[in-house]
Design an enzyme around this catalytic site. Structure first.
Site, short mmCIF file in Angstrom:
data_model
loop_
_atom_site.label_atom_id
_atom_site.label_comp_id
_atom_site.label_asym_id
_atom_site.label_seq_id
_atom_site.Cartn_x
_atom_site.Cartn_y
_atom_site.Cartn_z
N ALA A 11 0.84 -1.21 0.00
CA ALA A 11 0.00 0.00 0.00
C ALA A 11 0.86 1.24 0.00
O ALA A 11 0.52 2.26 0.60
CB ALA A 11 -0.91 -0.01 1.21
N ARG A 17 -2.56 10.03 -9.38
CA ARG A 17 -3.65 10.23 -10.35
C ARG A 17 -5.02 10.38 -9.70
O ARG A 17 -6.00 10.70 -10.37
CB ARG A 17 -3.67 9.07 -11.36
CG ARG A 17 -2.64 9.22 -12.46
CD ARG A 17 -2.56 7.99 -13.32
NE ARG A 17 -1.88 6.90 -12.64
CZ ARG A 17 -1.88 5.65 -13.06
NH1 ARG A 17 -2.53 5.30 -14.15
NH2 ARG A 17 -1.22 4.71 -12.40
N GLN A 75 8.39 1.79 3.18
CA GLN A 75 9.14 1.80 1.91
C GLN A 75 9.34 3.28 1.56
O GLN A 75 8.41 3.95 1.11
CB GLN A 75 8.34 1.09 0.80
CG GLN A 75 9.15 0.92 -0.48
CD GLN A 75 8.30 0.49 -1.66
OE1 GLN A 75 7.09 0.73 -1.72
NE2 GLN A 75 8.94 -0.12 -2.65
N LYS A 345 -36.10 11.65 16.94
CA LYS A 345 -34.71 11.48 17.39
C LYS A 345 -34.76 10.98 18.82
O LYS A 345 -35.51 11.52 19.62
CB LYS A 345 -33.98 12.83 17.34
CG LYS A 345 -32.51 12.73 17.64
CD LYS A 345 -31.98 13.90 18.46
CE LYS A 345 -32.43 13.85 19.90
NZ LYS A 345 -31.86 14.88 20.76
N ASN A 371 -51.85 8.79 20.35
CA ASN A 371 -52.04 9.47 19.07
C ASN A 371 -51.43 10.86 19.17
O ASN A 371 -51.81 11.66 20.03
CB ASN A 371 -53.53 9.57 18.73
CG ASN A 371 -53.70 10.09 17.30
OD1 ASN A 371 -53.60 9.34 16.34
ND2 ASN A 371 -53.91 11.39 17.19
N ASN A 380 -37.56 20.03 23.25
CA ASN A 380 -36.63 19.24 24.08
C ASN A 380 -35.37 20.00 24.44
O ASN A 380 -34.54 19.50 25.16
CB ASN A 380 -36.25 17.94 23.35
CG ASN A 380 -35.62 18.20 21.99
OD1 ASN A 380 -35.91 19.19 21.34
ND2 ASN A 380 -34.74 17.30 21.58
N TYR A 381 -35.23 21.22 23.95
CA TYR A 381 -33.95 21.91 24.05
C TYR A 381 -34.19 23.34 24.51
O TYR A 381 -34.98 24.07 23.90
CB TYR A 381 -33.33 21.91 22.65
CG TYR A 381 -31.93 22.44 22.54
CD1 TYR A 381 -30.93 22.02 23.42
CD2 TYR A 381 -31.59 23.35 21.53
CE1 TYR A 381 -29.64 22.50 23.29
CE2 TYR A 381 -30.30 23.82 21.40
CZ TYR A 381 -29.33 23.41 22.28
OH TYR A 381 -28.05 23.88 22.14
C1 UD1 Z 1 1.74 -4.93 -11.15
C2 UD1 Z 1 2.48 -6.18 -11.66
C3 UD1 Z 1 1.80 -6.69 -12.92
C4 UD1 Z 1 0.34 -6.97 -12.64
C5 UD1 Z 1 -0.35 -5.74 -12.05
C6 UD1 Z 1 -1.74 -6.09 -11.59
C7 UD1 Z 1 4.82 -5.97 -11.06
C8 UD1 Z 1 6.17 -5.59 -11.53
N1 UD1 Z 1 3.84 -5.82 -11.94
O1 UD1 Z 1 1.91 -3.92 -12.12
O2 UD1 Z 1 2.43 -7.85 -13.38
O3 UD1 Z 1 -0.32 -7.38 -13.82
O4 UD1 Z 1 0.39 -5.25 -10.90
O5 UD1 Z 1 -2.39 -4.95 -11.15
O6 UD1 Z 1 4.65 -6.41 -9.94
N2 UD1 Z 1 3.53 -0.72 -4.77
C9 UD1 Z 1 4.27 -0.45 -3.65
N3 UD1 Z 1 5.56 -0.01 -3.81
C10 UD1 Z 1 6.13 0.14 -5.02
C11 UD1 Z 1 5.35 -0.14 -6.17
C12 UD1 Z 1 4.07 -0.57 -6.00
O7 UD1 Z 1 3.80 -0.58 -2.53
O8 UD1 Z 1 7.30 0.52 -5.06
C13 UD1 Z 1 2.14 -1.17 -4.59
C14 UD1 Z 1 1.14 -0.20 -5.16
O9 UD1 Z 1 0.69 0.69 -4.15
C15 UD1 Z 1 0.03 -1.12 -5.60
C16 UD1 Z 1 0.75 -2.39 -5.99
O10 UD1 Z 1 1.99 -2.36 -5.33
O11 UD1 Z 1 -0.87 -1.43 -4.56
C17 UD1 Z 1 0.95 -2.55 -7.49
O12 UD1 Z 1 1.75 -1.52 -7.99
P1 UD1 Z 1 1.56 -0.89 -9.43
O13 UD1 Z 1 2.64 0.08 -9.68
O14 UD1 Z 1 0.16 -0.42 -9.58
O15 UD1 Z 1 1.80 -2.19 -10.32
P2 UD1 Z 1 1.63 -2.32 -11.86
O16 UD1 Z 1 2.72 -1.57 -12.53
O17 UD1 Z 1 0.26 -2.03 -12.24
#
Ligand code: UD1
Ligand code: CA
Length: 449
Positions: A11, A17, A75, A345, A371, A380-381
């Site tokens: 996550a 976007r 991360q 309420k 009724n 009430n207030y």
């Molecule tokens: C990834 C997969 C792809 C798959 C797709 C499905 C890889 C390299 N690719 O691609 O094969 O078909 O998901 O949706 O794994 N995230 C992190 N840290 C990072 C990068 C990503 O936590 O450094 C998390 C993102 O928040 C997200 C998930 O990993 O929840 C997927 O990352 P995203 O960049 O969307 O992956 P895709 O490039 O779509």
């Protein structure tokens, strides 16, 4: 014997976007943050541990899940999905199986992840348009490699089977493979998907497990995709309700943001919105354009169109609306009627009590067979404190009366229409506060000067 399961939820994505101050995974689908759906899925699998990888605005996530038993792995820079899982390594025990889920892919279901015989697998899906996804390069049931869209050649781009992102592997082996990742690819990221190729080379390849519902791979990167997830989730919930016997007259117009439990022969008309946890007994009818939030309605209760019910409990068949507004703490016994333009309420009504029109009942305890006339208001207030109005069994409140709390209306008492009641009234008697009616003889209407 199964090994202990360790679920790692990714996550850390920035979610730029979404154009929002809110972290992407906290945006809601079916009334709940996407990552809550994912955490619930993880918890349903009974894991030994859950580790969440957070990054950008991670404090929002930690705050959101402060009461949950979750390990937090930071991360700092988003260098790819493989790099993200590497951050969870300090929490992984060698005897565990590790399952990786994505925080922004909330449509995966428990049934997608149970009864998989192999402990080392990738969940895959067949998509008519696989653009953007990693492609599954199969060797029979096993996977030789996953190639990211941006790295794929023409032949690989033809493959319709894609990586959902969800993989499971033994922790000891996963750690080895993760330590061998490089970022020598189009996106200069450490791909988790490269683990699959490394495993095949080692002679211990991953098995492909095809998802029953290919839509479950979908995630949300922007508001349009979030709306698509919402739609898919709503469609799924409506189908489940109808399969269980609920009569949705215009299914695509009904939204369930939360949990809805229904008895038999429940009818739900067009445009109804459910929020939170709602429970409907047998034969309940919900009219068009009603909003129900956290309600428990007993068998036979009927809610007429355009009513808004929040935190309402009915303990027997009642009639509510049209155009009623019932707020938290409203409790209705069987045979009650709440009619149009009535607001309640923190109010209890006993059996067969009625407030049919144009009334405000707040902080009131109302007995049986009472009724309440049109235009009655419980005052009430006092501007600072709230007070209770008690109306005993069988009382009749004449129209356009004000009951200034704290006050009690006696059993079988009658309040004359248009009264302002400031003191408690005796049982069985008529109490009224307006002046006697008189007529003025020879009275002249004013004339224009
Ligand atoms: C990834 C997969 C792809 C798959 C797709 C499905 C890889 C390299 N690719 O691609 O094969 O078909 O998901 O949706 O794994 N995230 C992190 N840290 C990072 C990068 C990503 O936590 O450094 C998390 C993102 O928040 C997200 C998930 O990993 O929840 C997927 O990352 P995203 O960049 O969307 O992956 P895709 O490039 O779509
Ligand atoms: Ca990416």
């Amino acid at each position: 014997m199964n090994k202990p399961l360790h679920v790692v939820i990714l996550a850390a994505g920035a979610g730029t976007r979404m154009h929002s101050h809110k972290l992407k995974v906290l945006h809601q689908v079916a009334g709940k943050p996407m990552v809550d759906h994912v955490l619930q899925l993880a918890q349903a699998l009974n894991p030994a541990q859950i580790t969440m990888v957070y990054g950008h605005q991670g404090e929002q996530l930690i705050q959101h899940f402060q009461d949950q038993a979750v390990n937090w792995a930071a991360q700092q820079q988003q260098l790819g999905t493989g790099h993200a899982v590497q951050q969870a390594v300090p929490f992984l025990h060698d005897n565990e199986d590790v399952l990786v889920l994505y925080g922004d892919a909330p449509l995966v279901q428990t049934s997608d992840l149970t009864n998989i015989s192999n402990q080392q697998f990738v969940l895959t899906a067949e998509l008519s348009d696989p653009t953007g996804y990693g492609r599954i390069i199969r060797n029979k049931d096993y996977i030789a490699a996953i190639v990211e869209h941006k790295d794929a050649n023409d032949a690989e781009l033809q493959v319709k089977e894609v990586n959902s992102g969800i993989i499971q592997a033994p922790a000891d082996k996963l750690k080895q493979w993760l330590s061998q990742l490089s970022n020598d690819n189009q996106q200069q990221e450490y791909y988790l998907t490269d683990v699959i190729g490394l495993a095949a080379t080692d002679g211990t390849p991953f098995k492909a497990k095809l998802l029953a519902d290919a839509n479950a791979v979908k995630g949300a990167n922007d508001m349009q995709q979030l709306a698509v997830l919402e739609d898919l989730m709503q469609t799924r919930t409506r189908q489940q309700l109808m399969q269980a016997g609920v009569n949705l007259i215009k299914p695509e117009s009904v939204d369930i943001r939360g949990e809805l439990n229904c008895g038999k022969d429940v009818v739900i008309d067009k445009g109804v919105l459910f929020e939170g946890k709602n429970t409907l007994g047998n034969d309940v009818i919900i009219g068009a354009h009603v909003v129900l939030r956290n309600c428990q309605l007993a068998s036979g209760t009927v809610v007429e169109p355009h009513s808004m019910l929040d935190g309402v409990v009915s303990t027997g068949a009642c009639s509510i609306g049209p155009f009623a507004r019932l707020r938290p703490g409203t409790k209705l016994a069987s045979g009650c009627k709440i009619g149009n333009f009535v607001e309640t309420k923190k109010t209890t009504l006993g059996q067969n009590s009625k407030a049919s029109h144009l009334t405000y009942l707040g902080d009131a305890i109302i007995g049986q067979n009472v009724n309440i006339g049109a235009g009655t208001i419980t005052c009430n207030y006092d501007g600072v404190n709230k007070f209770t109005t008690t109306i005993k069994d069988g009382a009749f409140i004449g129209s356009d009366s004000q009951l200034v709390a704290p006050v009690t209306v006696g059993e079988n008492a009658t309040i004359g229409a248009g009264s302002t009641i400031t003191k408690s009234t005796p049982d069985n008697q008529l109490t009224l506060t307006r002046t006697r009616q008189k007529s003025v003889e020879h009275w002249q209407k004013p004339s224009k000067k």
